[in-house]
Design an enzyme around this catalytic site. Structure first.
Site, PDB file in Angstrom:
ATOM      1  N   SER A 192       0.804  -1.222   0.000  1.00  0.00           N
ATOM      2  CA  SER A 192       0.000   0.000   0.000  1.00  0.00           C
ATOM      3  C   SER A 192       0.837   1.273   0.000  1.00  0.00           C
ATOM      4  O   SER A 192       0.325   2.353  -0.300  1.00  0.00           O
ATOM      5  CB  SER A 192      -0.942   0.024   1.208  1.00  0.00           C
ATOM      6  OG  SER A 192      -0.223   0.160   2.414  1.00  0.00           O
TER       7      SER A 192
ATOM      8  N   LYS B 291       1.013   4.586   6.942  1.00  0.00           N
ATOM      9  CA  LYS B 291       0.493   5.405   5.848  1.00  0.00           C
ATOM     10  C   LYS B 291       1.150   6.780   5.917  1.00  0.00           C
ATOM     11  O   LYS B 291       1.866   7.110   6.852  1.00  0.00           O
ATOM     12  CB  LYS B 291      -1.030   5.582   5.947  1.00  0.00           C
ATOM     13  CG  LYS B 291      -1.840   4.283   6.054  1.00  0.00           C
ATOM     14  CD  LYS B 291      -1.884   3.503   4.768  1.00  0.00           C
ATOM     15  CE  LYS B 291      -2.710   2.232   4.932  1.00  0.00           C
ATOM     16  NZ  LYS B 291      -2.650   1.369   3.724  1.00  0.00           N
TER      17      LYS B 291
END
Length: 278
Positions: free
Chosen positions: A42, A119
């Site tokens: 991701s 993230k």
């Protein structure tokens, strides 16, 4: 008798040494740096599956989430941070707290599952975030983007889970060259980083998210392959992340394994030793 006493004393001393070592390691991991191994794609290309890094836990101060979790279901061991430091949960405050900066790559605790996620910080408290045609808008202003070629990788199983990458150039057989469009995104504070695009999909067009006070909005750099703040916590995303759930900042990759295990040293990527995370 003396021999037995010496043997007994040696055993006790060995146990003490192990206990002391575990205590020192626990304090080090709680207060300073926590190891983290990248399990998914991701955050490509900033972070690759198999990157091993240490998370700087001093960067934002300390909260209940700073306490380490030990999840080894196969051995019946599931010690959660809340089991150890849950008494400090719920006030959304931090000891020696410092605000993160936009663009930081952050490890945080998922507000529902408690699992660790990594993230990039995109939205700050009070801001309005919206994605229009794949472009992030902050308080109505689009971030700067410029095309920068493509990110290429070999189609093959990656990491211990054998994950296969998604490709912009369609379905490929093993050994094919998997391509993703690459752009450089410049955030309002000047932080630049690469983002990848795979396809036109629903997450490229969203409504307006108003980030609550004391919370943050995160996105993965591999934009079309990231479960992040664009999705609510109840449907597989992370939603808005409370300040107290931040664990630390990812600053530098120590080494990176392209194989099924980080112990397979012959698969380590030679170009990623001590690489800064940007």
């Amino acid at each position: 008798m003396a021999a037995k006493e010496k043997t007994g004393n040696a055993f006790v001393e060995t146990i003490k040494t192990i206990v002391y070592a575990l205590l020192i390691a626990g304090v080090f991991r709680t207060l300073f740096f926590q190891p983290f191994w990248i399990p998914s794609g991701s955050m490509k290309e900033t972070l690759l599956i198999g990157d091993f890094l240490f998370v700087n836990k001093m960067a934002y101060g300390y909260s209940y989430a700073s306490c380490p979790s030990l999840m080894m279901p196969g051995l019946g061991i599931e010690i959660d941070a809340k089991d150890v430091c849950g008494v400090f949960d719920g006030d959304n405050e931090r000891l020696f707290g410092r605000q993160p900066e936009r663009g930081d790559v952050v490890v945080f605790r998922h507000p529902v599952s408690g699992r660790d996620y990594i993230k990039r910080l995109i939205g700050l408290p009070g801001e309005k975030i919206q994605i229009k045609e794949g472009v992030v808008h902050i308080n109505g202003t689009p971030v700067e983007l410029r095309d920068d070629g493509s990110f290429d990788e070999v189609m093959a199983p990656q990491g211990p889970q054998g994950l296969r990458p998604r490709c912009e150039n369609g379905a490929l057989g093993v050994g094919g060259v998997c391509k993703k469009s690459r752009q450089i995104e410049t955030l309002p504070n000047g932080v630049e980083h690469a983002i990848l695009n795979i396809a036109d999909q629903q997450s490229d067009r969203t409504g307006v998210y108003t980030v609550p006070e004391g919370h943050y909005f995160f996105m993965g750099d591999n934009r079309d392959n990231s479960a992040d703040s664009r999705l609510a916590q109840q449907v597989g995303g992370v939603g808005f992340v409370p300040f107290e759930n931040l664990i630390g900042r990812a600053d530098r990759i120590m080494f990176s394994s392209a194989g099924r295990s980080m112990l397979y040293f012959w698969t380590w990527r030679s170009d990623r030793f001590f690489k800064a995370v940007r």
